[in-house]
Scaffold this motif. Structure first.
Motif, mmCIF file in Angstrom:
data_model
loop_
_atom_site.group_PDB
_atom_site.id
_atom_site.type_symbol
_atom_site.label_atom_id
_atom_site.label_comp_id
_atom_site.label_asym_id
_atom_site.label_seq_id
_atom_site.Cartn_x
_atom_site.Cartn_y
_atom_site.Cartn_z
ATOM 1 N N THR A 7 -26.592 -1.396 27.488
ATOM 2 C CA THR A 7 -26.977 -0.035 27.867
ATOM 3 C C THR A 7 -25.937 0.998 27.466
ATOM 4 O O THR A 7 -26.112 2.186 27.736
ATOM 5 C CB THR A 7 -27.207 0.054 29.387
ATOM 6 O OG1 THR A 7 -26.022 -0.369 30.068
ATOM 7 C CG2 THR A 7 -28.388 -0.822 29.803
ATOM 8 N N LYS A 8 -24.822 0.556 26.854
ATOM 9 C CA LYS A 8 -23.799 1.473 26.366
ATOM 10 C C LYS A 8 -23.144 0.872 25.137
ATOM 11 O O LYS A 8 -23.252 -0.331 24.875
ATOM 12 C CB LYS A 8 -22.751 1.754 27.438
ATOM 13 C CG LYS A 8 -21.995 0.515 27.914
ATOM 14 C CD LYS A 8 -21.000 0.870 29.008
ATOM 15 C CE LYS A 8 -20.242 -0.374 29.493
ATOM 16 N NZ LYS A 8 -19.270 -0.027 30.548
ATOM 17 N N TYR A 9 -22.464 1.715 24.362
ATOM 18 C CA TYR A 9 -21.814 1.253 23.145
ATOM 19 C C TYR A 9 -20.468 0.631 23.458
ATOM 20 O O TYR A 9 -19.773 1.033 24.396
ATOM 21 C CB TYR A 9 -21.629 2.419 22.172
ATOM 22 C CG TYR A 9 -22.917 3.045 21.701
ATOM 23 C CD1 TYR A 9 -23.814 2.323 20.923
ATOM 24 C CD2 TYR A 9 -23.245 4.354 22.037
ATOM 25 C CE1 TYR A 9 -25.006 2.892 20.480
ATOM 26 C CE2 TYR A 9 -24.428 4.930 21.603
ATOM 27 C CZ TYR A 9 -25.307 4.195 20.831
ATOM 28 O OH TYR A 9 -26.480 4.755 20.403
ATOM 29 N N GLY A 10 -20.086 -0.353 22.650
ATOM 30 C CA GLY A 10 -18.795 -1.011 22.828
ATOM 31 C C GLY A 10 -18.748 -2.305 22.053
ATOM 32 O O GLY A 10 -19.616 -2.585 21.219
ATOM 33 N N THR A 11 -17.719 -3.127 22.325
ATOM 34 C CA THR A 11 -17.582 -4.389 21.586
ATOM 35 C C THR A 11 -17.344 -5.596 22.488
ATOM 36 O O THR A 11 -17.664 -6.714 22.108
ATOM 37 C CB THR A 11 -16.424 -4.316 20.588
ATOM 38 O OG1 THR A 11 -15.213 -3.977 21.277
ATOM 39 C CG2 THR A 11 -16.696 -3.279 19.516
ATOM 40 N N THR A 12 -16.763 -5.419 23.664
ATOM 41 C CA THR A 12 -16.410 -6.561 24.499
ATOM 42 C C THR A 12 -17.113 -6.467 25.847
ATOM 43 O O THR A 12 -16.982 -5.469 26.554
ATOM 44 C CB THR A 12 -14.881 -6.619 24.731
ATOM 45 O OG1 THR A 12 -14.225 -6.664 23.466
ATOM 46 C CG2 THR A 12 -14.503 -7.854 25.539
ATOM 47 N N GLY A 13 -17.856 -7.519 26.181
ATOM 48 C CA GLY A 13 -18.516 -7.560 27.478
ATOM 49 C C GLY A 13 -19.657 -6.579 27.623
ATOM 50 O O GLY A 13 -20.079 -6.272 28.746
ATOM 51 N N ILE A 14 -20.195 -6.093 26.517
ATOM 52 C CA ILE A 14 -21.256 -5.086 26.578
ATOM 53 C C ILE A 14 -22.628 -5.731 26.764
ATOM 54 O O ILE A 14 -23.466 -5.257 27.525
ATOM 55 C CB ILE A 14 -21.242 -4.219 25.301
ATOM 56 C CG1 ILE A 14 -19.918 -3.476 25.188
ATOM 57 C CG2 ILE A 14 -22.409 -3.239 25.292
ATOM 58 C CD1 ILE A 14 -19.622 -2.560 26.349
#
Length: 327
Positions: A7-14
């Motif tokens: 539900t959000k942008y990112g790279t770890t644990g998203i």
């Protein structure tokens, strides 16, 4: 059903393995039980929201909550207007143009996005083909206008698009040079590459060699560097690369083409069932095979996306979607 949701942008644990409702097919859709889904660079870009173009349609948060474009599976239910697919059919396709959602146990897909899977093709092989194979085919054959016996260079040849492009180019008896990291060069030689270049040791735009066609999967140099590696009337086709290079190709490409005859183009992603069918026939003829580096489980989808996004993959990366209790 279970799905990898973000539900959000990112790279770890998203990404989170979540329980969501099984979707119901519209009149022109089928419900597919997903057996396998392959990872593409778009998944990496959309997961991070980078480059900025990946946020079109979802500036602050993702438009699609479930990633995954290349699926293979079986038909579980059909919409009222579906005529050519039936429950139990095994199929594959690129669903990026009709909603994404492949990293899940079930997904609804338009009938015209899907190709019947031959029995001799595994679900993992089928999932590895649609997007990378079609991009390679359209880049080499359609945009690149390949001719028999040409000298071709594939930059970033060790990934999904590159390994398909190499095999397709060899069908035209082309002399193919492949550029990638040292760890991928032996694999490329085994697929038929005539020459290989470790990009960390040699700049192919400065070694004096000229090519009739350059297919660039990882464009980072300037248009002027690529220009000096092309034969007169040669063609450069960008499949992937930086925004700055895209702008150079749009603004300067026509000028160079007019003055020097060298053509520069950007391949626009166009999922195409006809091309999927063509690739299937090449597979059945033993002329093109998907190169699969690693298999991951659905729970490991984030790791799979990162593995590809960081440039480790030799060929394709595939996520096997297994039963609930196994995830």
């Amino acid at each position: 059903m279970k799905a990898m949701v973000y539900t959000k942008y990112g790279t770890t644990g998203i990404l989170n393995l979540s329980e969501v409702e099984i979707p119901a097919p519209k009149s022109n859709e089928v419900l597919v039980k997903v057996h396998a889904v392959s990872v593409n660079s778009w998944d990496w870009d959309l997961l991070r929201g980078k480059p900025f173009l990946a946020r079109l349609g979802g500036l602050l948060k993702p438009k699609y909550k479930i990633l995954g474009a290349d699926i293979a599976g079986t038909v579980e239910a059909v919409g009222s207007d579906v005529n050519n697919l039936h429950i139990g059919d095994e199929l594959f396709g690129d669903i990026s143009w009709c909603g994404w959602g492949g990293f899940a146990e079930y997904v609804c897909v338009r009938e015209d996005a899907l190709t019947l899977k031959p029995a001799s093709m595994s679900f993992e092989e089928a999932a590895a083909m649609p997007q990378a194979g079609v991009l390679a085919l359209q880049g080499i054959r359609d945009k690149g206008g390949i001719q028999a016996g040409q000298k071709i260079l594939i930059n970033g040849a060790g990934g999904g698009v590159g390994t398909f492009a190499l095999q397709i180019a060899k069908l035209y008896e082309a002399e193919v040079t492949c550029v990638d990291s040292a760890k991928k060069l032996a694999m490329l030689k085994s697929l038929g590459a005539d020459h290989v270049i470790d990009f960390t040791q040699e700049d192919f735009t400065k070694n004096g060699q000229l090519y009739d066609l350059i297919l660039d999967v990882v464009g980072t140099r300037s248009i002027f560097s690529y220009k000096q590696a092309l034969n007169p009337n040669g063609t450069y086709v960008m499949v992937g690369g930086s925004l700055s290079l895209i702008l150079q190709l749009v603004l300067l490409g026509p000028v160079i083409a007019k003055s020097e005859g060298k053509k520069f183009g950007i391949l626009v992603h166009r999922p195409n069932k006809k091309d999927q069918d063509f690739l299937k026939e090449l597979f059945l003829a033993g002329k093109v095979v998907p190169i699969i580096d690693r298999l991951f489980t659905l729970r490991e989808a984030e790791e799979a996306i990162r593995y590809l996004g960081e440039g480790h993959a030799k060929g394709k990366v595939v996520v096997c979607v297994k039963n609930n209790q196994e995830n």
